[in-house]
Design a protein around this motif. Structure first.
Motif, short mmCIF file in Angstrom:
data_model
loop_
_atom_site.label_atom_id
_atom_site.label_comp_id
_atom_site.label_asym_id
_atom_site.label_seq_id
_atom_site.Cartn_x
_atom_site.Cartn_y
_atom_site.Cartn_z
N GLU A 39 -19.55 14.74 -79.32
CA GLU A 39 -18.65 15.36 -78.35
C GLU A 39 -19.39 16.23 -77.33
N LEU A 40 -20.65 16.55 -77.60
CA LEU A 40 -21.45 17.36 -76.67
C LEU A 40 -22.09 16.53 -75.57
N ALA A 41 -22.02 15.21 -75.67
CA ALA A 41 -22.70 14.34 -74.70
C ALA A 41 -22.22 14.60 -73.27
N GLU A 42 -20.93 14.75 -73.09
CA GLU A 42 -20.40 14.97 -71.75
C GLU A 42 -20.91 16.29 -71.16
N ASP A 43 -20.94 17.33 -71.99
CA ASP A 43 -21.43 18.62 -71.52
C ASP A 43 -22.93 18.59 -71.22
N LEU A 44 -23.67 17.85 -72.03
CA LEU A 44 -25.10 17.71 -71.78
C LEU A 44 -25.34 16.95 -70.48
N SER A 45 -24.57 15.91 -70.24
CA SER A 45 -24.69 15.16 -68.98
C SER A 45 -24.40 16.07 -67.79
N ALA A 46 -23.38 16.92 -67.92
CA ALA A 46 -23.04 17.86 -66.84
C ALA A 46 -24.17 18.86 -66.61
N LEU A 47 -24.77 19.33 -67.70
CA LEU A 47 -25.90 20.26 -67.57
C LEU A 47 -27.06 19.60 -66.84
#
Length: 136
Positions: free
Chosen positions: A90-98
């Motif tokens: 579930e952290l993949a989207e936030d990592l992509s945004a970072l």
């Protein structure tokens, strides 16, 4: 692990090491720590120290032209991020945004895949790049 998450982890590790010696380093560091605090709050403090140690090691390696150490640090962080994403996809989207924020040009490259089916006496040759055959 899904190929997309593996590619994202690889890009994140590479981007992290690239940014370790730049002014953007602090933004990347804080963004990664935020992800770790959400997923593994018990490890966040240790990760902060490990990020700082990696930065110190990288700066020394770059000053002496030690490309091997740089590659080792990159692989180490790619693995850590991959394990984090495996446990917490579930952290993949936030990592992509970072990554889009701190390094807009960094994009997760899809992993190449090959598939072939042979029947009868057929031969299949596949390669990711050059392929030289000498059949006599």
């Amino acid at each position: 692990m899904e190929p997309e998450l593996a590619a994202l982890a690889g890009t994140a590790g590479t981007t992290l090491v690239t940014l370790l010696a730049t002014d953007t380093w602090q933004s990347m560091r804080e963004g990664l720590l935020l992800l770790w605090r959400r997923a593994r709050p018990d490890r966040a403090q240790a990760i902060a120290g490990e990020l700082d140690s990696s930065r110190d090691e990288l700066l020394i390696a770059q000053a002496s032209g030690d490309l091997e150490t740089e590659a080792e640090i990159r692989a180490e962080w790619q693995g850590r991020v991959r394990r984090l994403l495996t446990a917490h996809p579930e952290l993949a989207e936030d990592l992509s945004a970072l990554l889009a924020e701190v390094a807009p040009g960094a994009r997760a490259q899809p992993l190449p895949t090959q598939q072939a089916t042979a029947s009868g006496e057929a031969r299949i040759y596949q390669a990711g790049r050059d392929l030289h055959l000498d059949q006599r």
